[in-house]
Design a protein around this motif. Structure first.
Motif, short mmCIF file in Angstrom:
data_model
loop_
_atom_site.label_atom_id
_atom_site.label_comp_id
_atom_site.label_asym_id
_atom_site.label_seq_id
_atom_site.Cartn_x
_atom_site.Cartn_y
_atom_site.Cartn_z
N GLU A 70 0.84 -1.19 0.00
CA GLU A 70 0.00 0.00 0.00
C GLU A 70 0.88 1.25 0.00
N THR A 71 0.49 2.24 -0.78
CA THR A 71 1.20 3.50 -0.85
C THR A 71 0.22 4.64 -0.58
N THR A 201 -0.54 0.40 -15.33
CA THR A 201 0.12 0.98 -14.16
C THR A 201 1.42 1.70 -14.51
N LEU A 202 1.75 2.66 -13.64
CA LEU A 202 3.03 3.36 -13.73
C LEU A 202 4.07 2.59 -12.92
N ILE A 203 5.29 2.58 -13.36
CA ILE A 203 6.34 1.84 -12.66
C ILE A 203 6.80 2.61 -11.43
N GLY A 204 6.83 1.93 -10.27
CA GLY A 204 7.27 2.57 -9.03
C GLY A 204 7.92 1.58 -8.10
N ILE A 220 10.60 -3.53 -8.13
CA ILE A 220 9.70 -2.53 -8.71
C ILE A 220 8.34 -3.15 -8.99
N GLY A 221 7.33 -2.29 -9.10
CA GLY A 221 5.98 -2.79 -9.37
C GLY A 221 5.14 -1.72 -10.05
N GLY A 222 3.89 -2.03 -10.26
CA GLY A 222 2.98 -1.12 -10.94
C GLY A 222 2.17 -0.31 -9.95
N LEU A 223 2.22 1.01 -10.08
CA LEU A 223 1.46 1.90 -9.21
C LEU A 223 0.08 2.15 -9.79
#
Length: 315
Positions: A70-71, A201-204, A220-223
């Protein structure tokens, strides 16, 4: 004839590249399982369409945990495209999907043009599928791992291959991790896409400062989620003005107001993604909200809203 008097005069129907939807609210791939998982939370018959979890030729186990973090205003995921594979999807998941009234779109993914073409051909042989959504955020293993969705020529090539091997309407899902989103949209339109969905998703990434380790095992993962909505909205507006085929808006949509912004910006339909995790009934709420909005603004058809943004000089 009394039952007719209880029906709203508002028409929410839209057409996405040949797929007729009762309303513009769809669910995004990877956030809604294969549909059945959400049957107790939302009226599946009432949704415009379901986009199922991405399907590859062979089953995929996905990445090791931790896979979700979670962000602020969103979430990072590195699920790794886990899915049951083509054979099990057709045998175990498709029969249930045939039993519901909403449109069913199957998201497909591959590591080569040939894999996309094979999936398109095999899925086109089965009843109960109304369209394909092509995930081009995948790496092309034959081209050194470059993602199809970051190279216009590769994106066009995979679109052409899917169209050649399928009788179904083809939606291409664009990655936002590019310099020029309009150029990518034009490339898949030239490849024969019937519609475009965006954004993926955006990479974050996220870091545990005590362990000094990445929070995701994949690093890294998808935001996704509300945090990306302004970016998604901007890209949808750009693409809607760059192509002549329908656009489906995705990115941080959780309320009626969110959906309306995308429709006014030029999207013909929207997909609900991360919101399904914290508000499983979001799709129902948004459909009802769209009807209320149109009634309050004396509009009889949702189509009148699409692309109605006034970008004239603000006073």
């Amino acid at each position: 004839m009394d039952h007719l008097n209880n029906q709203s005069p508002v028409d929410l129907a839209v057409n996405i590249g040949g797929i007729q939807l009762a309303n513009p609210v769809m669910t995004a791939s990877g956030t809604f399982g294969y549909g059945r998982e959400f049957a107790q939370f939302v009226n599946l018959d009432a949704i415009g369409g379901i986009v199922v979890k991405g399907i590859s030729i062979e089953p995929r186990a996905g990445n090791p945990p931790q896979r979700i973090v979670e962000t602020p205003c969103g979430m990072l995921n590195a699920i790794g495209l886990e899915n049951v594979g083509l054979e099990r999807f057709i045998a175990q998941k498709l029969p249930y999907l045939r039993s519901i009234k909403c449109r069913v779109v199957v998201n497909i993914l591959g590591d080569s043009v040939e894999e996309y073409a094979y999936l398109a051909e095999k899925l086109s042989e089965h009843a109960g599928i109304d369209g394909l959504e092509v995930n081009i955020s995948c790496p092309n293993v034959k081209k050194g791992g470059v993602a199809f969705g970051t190279n216009p020529a590769m994106a066009q090539a995979v679109t052409e291959a899917v169209k050649k091997h399928s009788t179904l309407p083809v939606i291409v899902k664009l990655s936002p991790n590019v310099t020029d989103i309009a150029a990518m949209a034009k490339a898949v339109e030239a490849g024969g896409a019937d519609a475009i969905s965006l954004i993926n998703t955006l990479i974050g990434m996220a870091i545990d400062i005590d362990k000094r380790r990445p929070r995701l095992a994949n690093i890294i993962g998808g935001l996704s989620g509300p945090a990306i909505k302004p970016i998604a909205l901007r890209m949808v507006w750009q693409v809607a003005n760059a192509v002549s085929i329908p656009v489906i808006g995705i990115g941080g949509i959780g309320t009626t107001e969110d959906a309306l912004e995308f429709l006014i910006a030029g999207a013909t339909a929207v997909q609900i993604g991360t919101a399904n995790f914290y508000d499983p009934g979001a799709a129902d709420t948004i459909i009802s909200g769209l009807t209320t909005y149109l009634e309050q603004h004396n509009e009889t058809s949702l189509i009148n809203l699409i692309g109605s943004l006034d970008t004239g000089v603000l006073s």
